[in-house]
Design an enzyme around this catalytic site. Structure first.
Site, short mmCIF file in Angstrom:
data_model
loop_
_atom_site.label_atom_id
_atom_site.label_comp_id
_atom_site.label_asym_id
_atom_site.label_seq_id
_atom_site.Cartn_x
_atom_site.Cartn_y
_atom_site.Cartn_z
N GLU A 15 48.62 39.27 46.90
CA GLU A 15 48.16 40.57 47.37
C GLU A 15 47.96 40.53 48.87
O GLU A 15 47.30 39.62 49.40
CB GLU A 15 46.85 40.96 46.68
CG GLU A 15 47.01 41.14 45.18
CD GLU A 15 45.70 41.32 44.45
OE1 GLU A 15 45.68 42.10 43.47
OE2 GLU A 15 44.70 40.69 44.84
N HIS A 39 44.70 37.24 34.05
CA HIS A 39 46.05 37.75 34.27
C HIS A 39 47.09 36.64 34.38
O HIS A 39 48.13 36.67 33.70
CB HIS A 39 46.08 38.62 35.54
CG HIS A 39 45.17 39.79 35.49
ND1 HIS A 39 45.28 40.80 34.57
CD2 HIS A 39 44.09 40.12 36.26
CE1 HIS A 39 44.33 41.70 34.75
NE2 HIS A 39 43.59 41.32 35.78
N LYS A 125 44.53 36.80 48.03
CA LYS A 125 44.44 38.02 48.81
C LYS A 125 44.65 37.69 50.28
O LYS A 125 44.52 36.54 50.71
CB LYS A 125 43.08 38.68 48.60
CG LYS A 125 42.84 39.14 47.17
CD LYS A 125 41.51 39.85 47.03
CE LYS A 125 41.30 40.33 45.60
NZ LYS A 125 42.30 41.35 45.18
#
Length: 276
Positions: A15, A39, A125
């Site tokens: 991300e 996930h 991230k």
């Protein structure tokens, strides 16, 4: 689809954005709890499970739970934790927080099908781009068909892209007319099988599955318990995360202890030309 033919599998959930807007939640959890134990490990289970014996949600969930039970629990030496530069300056983040925004890990699955195969997972991230994909690297042929000193053969790879666009790409070593007895990478790309105007978002699909009583996309209790077992021993680490530049692919090799067998961030760089 086993260790006889596959060398390694990489699962990437990257991300580009940070944790702005959800710092209060994220800082008390981190990437390992937020996306890896659920996930990412669910993707691993879907890839690694044995073929279900029936087209039922209970059968699929049972196969996923079984293979997750074969995944060895992560040890400290199997994992790299990172934190992007500037994380501590975000409103809502505790001073001196050791919460990780990046996780890279090696998984091993202790069954006959995946013996000797390294499973690399990466999630984070503040990375170079936003994408989720799987890269399967196949073993080299024992006797290459075409041999050239100017063109060393590369492994065949299968890339399954889940986001932001869905595609399947298979890169093969093919006969090259530009090099005598040489080969070159050739990409075979799936056609877009979904009409954009007919696509539904993931939450729309999951609510519709719940309405219809289809549990296939939901994790069973047995799966959830196995996922927590895999990550349990590294949840309470003592070492601070490695700081990495925002917009990079995480800690640079050499900044951590896990330089061999690190995962491929994606097929970019493996394949010339534009992505589909």
């Amino acid at each position: 689809w086993n260790g006889e033919h596959i060398d390694s599998v990489s699962v990437v959930m990257a991300e580009q954005f940070g944790i702005e807007g959800r710092a209060g939640f994220f800082d008390s959890n981190g990437t390992l709890r937020d996306v890896v134990q659920n996930h990412v490990l669910q993707v691993v289970a879907a890839l690694a499970m044995e073929p279900p014996g029936a087209a039922s949600s209970d059968e699929v969930a049972g196969r996923r739970a079984t293979v997750l039970g074969d995944v060895q629990g992560l040890a400290v030496d199997d994992v790299v934790f990172g934190q992007y530069e500037g994380y501590l300056d975000v409103d809502g983040v505790s001073p001196g927080s050791m919460t990780e925004t990046f996780v890279r890990a090696r998984l091993r699955i202790g069954n006959d099908r995946w013996s000797g195969v390294t499973w690399n997972i990466m999630a984070g991230k503040g990375l170079a781009e936003t994408k989720s994909e799987i890269v399967v690297t196949f073993k080299a042929a024992s006797a290459p068909m075409f041999i050239s000193q100017d063109c060393a053969p590369e492994p065949n790879r299968l890339c399954i892209s889940m986001a932001p666009a869905e595609s399947v790409m298979l890169t093969l070593q093919a006969r090259s007319a530009s090099a005598p007895l040489g080969t070159a990478k050739t990409a075979l790309v799936s056609a877009d099988s979904y009409r954009p105007e007919e696509r539904v978002g993931p939450y729309t699909r999951i609510f519709d599955d719940a309405r219809r009583g289809d549990h296939t996309q939901f994790a069973s209790r047995a799966e959830v318990e196995q996922c927590w077992r895999v990550v349990n021993d590294v949840l309470q680490r003592l070492e601070p995360p490695v700081v990495y530049a925002r917009g990079s692919w995480g800690p640079e090799p050499g900044d951590d202890h896990m330089t061999p067998d690190t995962p491929v961030p994606g097929v970019d760089g493996l394949i010339e030309g534009d992505r589909p």
